[in-house]
Scaffold this active site. Sequence first.
Site, PDB file in Angstrom:
ATOM      1  N   HIS A  31      -6.608  11.651  -5.326  1.00 24.22           N
ATOM      2  CA  HIS A  31      -5.256  11.090  -6.006  1.00 24.22           C
ATOM      3  C   HIS A  31      -4.220  12.324  -5.874  1.00 24.22           C
ATOM      4  CE1 HIS A  31      -8.368   8.985  -8.368  1.00 24.22           C
ATOM      5  NE2 HIS A  31      -8.059   8.156  -7.339  1.00 24.22           N
ATOM      6  N   TYR A  43       1.900   3.899 -13.159  1.00 22.42           N
ATOM      7  CA  TYR A  43       0.577   4.178 -13.115  1.00 22.42           C
ATOM      8  C   TYR A  43       0.267   5.317 -12.207  1.00 22.42           C
ATOM      9  CZ  TYR A  43      -4.555   4.014 -12.590  1.00 22.42           C
ATOM     10  OH  TYR A  43      -5.759   4.689 -12.473  1.00 22.42           O
ATOM     11  N   HIS A  97      -1.947  -1.496  -9.433  1.00 23.16           N
ATOM     12  CA  HIS A  97      -2.364  -1.544 -10.651  1.00 23.16           C
ATOM     13  C   HIS A  97      -2.254  -2.706 -11.142  1.00 23.16           C
ATOM     14  CE1 HIS A  97      -4.446   0.486 -14.147  1.00 23.16           C
ATOM     15  NE2 HIS A  97      -5.175   0.984 -12.992  1.00 23.16           N
ATOM     16  N   ARG A 144     -13.468  -3.434  -4.082  1.00 27.44           N
ATOM     17  CA  ARG A 144     -13.193  -2.324  -4.894  1.00 27.44           C
ATOM     18  C   ARG A 144     -13.853  -2.512  -6.232  1.00 27.44           C
ATOM     19  NH1 ARG A 144     -11.064   2.235  -5.860  1.00 27.44           N
ATOM     20  NH2 ARG A 144      -9.841   2.671  -7.931  1.00 27.44           N
ATOM     21  N   GLU A 164     -13.479   6.177  -3.879  1.00 30.10           N
ATOM     22  CA  GLU A 164     -12.683   7.057  -4.521  1.00 30.10           C
ATOM     23  C   GLU A 164     -13.283   8.284  -5.137  1.00 30.10           C
ATOM     24  OE1 GLU A 164      -9.660   6.308  -8.510  1.00 30.10           O
ATOM     25  OE2 GLU A 164     -11.172   4.819  -7.907  1.00 30.10           O
TER      26      GLU A 164
END
Length: 432
Positions: A153, A189, A238, A309, A365
């Site tokens: 990220h 977010y 989000h 996910r 992730e």
Amino acid sequence: MTAEHDPNRLLDPDGGLPEARPPWPARDSLRITAVRPIVTAPEGLPLVVVKVETSDPGLHGLGCATFTQRYAAVAAAVAEHVGPLAVGRHPADIEDITRTVHFSSYWRNGPVLNNALSGLDQALWDIAGKRAGLPVYELLGGRVRGGVEVYTHASGSSTDEVLDEASRLIALGYRCIRLQRAEPGLGSYGAAGTGGHYPGSPNPDGWDPERYLRGTPSLFEAARSRLGREINLMHDVHSRLTPKQAIVLARSLEPYGLSFLEDVIPPEHYDRLPEVRAASPVPLAVGEQLGSVVDAARLIRDGGVDLIRLHTSAIGGLTPTRKLAALAELCGVRTAFHSPADVSPVGVAANLAVDVSSPAFGFQESHEYNEATHEVFPGCPDVTSGYMYPSDRPGWGVDLDEREAAKYPPTKFLFDRWAAVVRRPDGALEAP
């Protein structure tokens, strides 16, 4: 009270409850002797790990049960309900033990019960690997890839800050990066945001979805100009848009070639995902808020997602996750498992075992844990030049130092209090 709900029907002739054991004979004397929840927060976020001990003093297993926002409820479920059903059982009977726990609550599913179940389930797979002398991924059929390319990220208060961070990550070897730029409102977010205010009071700096829809394409226009087309870019909504707004955003981002848009609508509207996906030129990655393996299967089967996910512990652990990965493969859906700071290193190891053994793998992730987490969890998975690799040690290859874990007790209500001030400009509460 009807006969079928009379607990006295379960009593054995001596007046006690029968053990939750199957009708087949045990093949050896190995038994589960204890199931314990351990909560630790070396990065400030509560991580729940379940430790399963056996009659072999040198043999134990670890499983991730992390539901950060309700960690105490998960720990209580493990101690009071899940553990007693497993004690006395042979640890090899993973499917029967986990089905027994799942069905025993009668009202089943949800993140509390499924995380408690996941902790037990993953710990039993850890034990299975250790008994076989093999890493868990070999018990799942072995590798179909050498390593797992991960995404990380890049966030900041401005476009330049976001892209500076992305450039730093690219220099470290990452080729897959999720971009998040702060918007007015604490609901922004992935970045700090602005505008916390008394709940219910108007504030022009609150979260405004229309402002977000207008501004977000500029972030990715600048990203492609500066970072080029060779980097895989993602973005997390989000769950803050309506189905129509999600389509508008996806179409506005089409020129920038995103690898996926994450959680575009709230779980209450997942029945609309096939409609949104059909109109979206950008792949959709959805599912971290699912608390049911059946709901996850429906998203895969009914065309709601391009990438499933999962917060894998929230749907019950490795056992259901590997089944969903097989379904995803058959349906042309890929995996992109949830794995930020509120997934324990044990949970990361479980994700990696599925990632390297499943042809359905899409993205993973990642999170770079701090030094304290590495001390609490010896063998903690790490990122090398944008890749993660499962341990070749038996089981997960991750252990837990309980003395170190005790140095980092959890703090209650951090997320709850933050969520209470995520507001729109008119003061209305927004989903965090």
